[in-house]
Design a protein around this motif. Structure first.
Motif, PDB file in Angstrom:
ATOM      1  N   CYS A 155       0.825  -1.215   0.000  1.00  0.00           N
ATOM      2  CA  CYS A 155       0.000   0.000   0.000  1.00  0.00           C
ATOM      3  C   CYS A 155       0.859   1.265   0.000  1.00  0.00           C
ATOM      4  O   CYS A 155       0.539   2.240  -0.681  1.00  0.00           O
ATOM      5  CB  CYS A 155      -0.936   0.003   1.201  1.00  0.00           C
ATOM      6  SG  CYS A 155      -2.303  -1.130   1.059  1.00  0.00           S
ATOM      7  N   THR A 156       1.945   1.227   0.745  1.00  0.00           N
ATOM      8  CA  THR A 156       2.849   2.380   0.781  1.00  0.00           C
ATOM      9  C   THR A 156       3.469   2.619  -0.593  1.00  0.00           C
ATOM     10  O   THR A 156       3.527   3.757  -1.065  1.00  0.00           O
ATOM     11  CB  THR A 156       3.951   2.160   1.837  1.00  0.00           C
ATOM     12  OG1 THR A 156       3.327   1.972   3.103  1.00  0.00           O
ATOM     13  CG2 THR A 156       4.893   3.348   1.904  1.00  0.00           C
ATOM     14  N   SER A 157       3.922   1.550  -1.249  1.00  0.00           N
ATOM     15  CA  SER A 157       4.484   1.691  -2.600  1.00  0.00           C
ATOM     16  C   SER A 157       3.440   2.213  -3.576  1.00  0.00           C
ATOM     17  O   SER A 157       3.733   3.051  -4.432  1.00  0.00           O
ATOM     18  CB  SER A 157       5.015   0.350  -3.096  1.00  0.00           C
ATOM     19  OG  SER A 157       6.077  -0.087  -2.305  1.00  0.00           O
ATOM     20  N   LEU A 158       2.217   1.722  -3.442  1.00  0.00           N
ATOM     21  CA  LEU A 158       1.134   2.184  -4.310  1.00  0.00           C
ATOM     22  C   LEU A 158       0.844   3.662  -4.064  1.00  0.00           C
ATOM     23  O   LEU A 158       0.659   4.435  -5.013  1.00  0.00           O
ATOM     24  CB  LEU A 158      -0.119   1.339  -4.066  1.00  0.00           C
ATOM     25  CG  LEU A 158      -1.320   1.618  -4.942  1.00  0.00           C
ATOM     26  CD1 LEU A 158      -0.987   1.409  -6.410  1.00  0.00           C
ATOM     27  CD2 LEU A 158      -2.478   0.737  -4.531  1.00  0.00           C
ATOM     28  N   SER A 159       0.841   4.065  -2.809  1.00  0.00           N
ATOM     29  CA  SER A 159       0.600   5.475  -2.490  1.00  0.00           C
ATOM     30  C   SER A 159       1.726   6.362  -3.005  1.00  0.00           C
ATOM     31  O   SER A 159       1.474   7.480  -3.473  1.00  0.00           O
ATOM     32  CB  SER A 159       0.456   5.658  -0.978  1.00  0.00           C
ATOM     33  OG  SER A 159      -0.699   5.025  -0.513  1.00  0.00           O
TER      34      SER A 159
END
Length: 184
Positions: A155-159
């Protein structure tokens, strides 16, 4: 046919492995009590009333436990459906509103594919990076290998990818939907 399959799979059953110690103790205790009554016919008989009452209470408790288990299963199924729907919705949003950059589009889709896999592993207490080899690049897998919480890392990479798109001046005004994606 079904009973034969069930009988063959009995030894690999995870539930049986979890309760086999207690089951063995109970079977040995029942065997001991039976042998006492067979070998010592003068032993006083046990009254049936406590067993009848205990059986009724156990059946009610078992009913409650079964109902709770089904409710937990159903709640998990609903939540997993929401995860799946959200990933599909975000993938459609990316396809519809990302201007130009194929690399960014593919990176977002890779992370959207990886999220359910990492979430499944996290919930089950597993950690199998090989399952992600057809989804993420080796660099992304190596980044995940150091993470304690793989779904959060995805999720962090996607954000971070969504943030790059939001800050890109070349994106059209429709890219404002990336704010929505980042909020999920």
């Amino acid at each position: 046919k079904d009973w034969a399959t069930n009988l063959k799979s009995l030894m690999s059953c995870t539930v049986l492995r979890a309760v086999r110690g207690q089951l063995l103790v109970q079977c040995l205790w029942a065997l001991l009590v039976s042998l006492i009554y067979i070998l010592l016919p003068r032993a006083p008989p046990m009254p049936a009333l406590p067993h009848s009452l205990l059986g009724g209470v156990l059946s009610v408790l078992l009913g409650f436990r079964t109902n709770q288990s089904y409710n937990r299963f159903w709640e998990g199924r609903i939540l997993w459906g929401k995860v799946s729907d959200l990933c599909r919705s975000l993938a459609r949003t990316v396809l519809a509103y990302l201007d130009g950059s194929v690399g960014t589009y593919e990176a977002v889709l890779r992370h959207l594919k990886a999220f359910p896999i990492t979430l499944k592993q996290h919930v089950r207490g597993e950690r199998d990076l090989a399952e992600l080899r057809n989804t993420l690049s080796w660099v992304e897998i190596n980044e995940l290998s150091t993470s304690d919480n793989m779904p959060l890392s995805v999720c962090t990479s996607l954000s971070m990818t969504a943030n790059e798109v939001k800050n890109d001046r070349r994106q059209s005004s429709a890219a404002l939907l990336w704010w929505t994606i980042d909020d999920h």
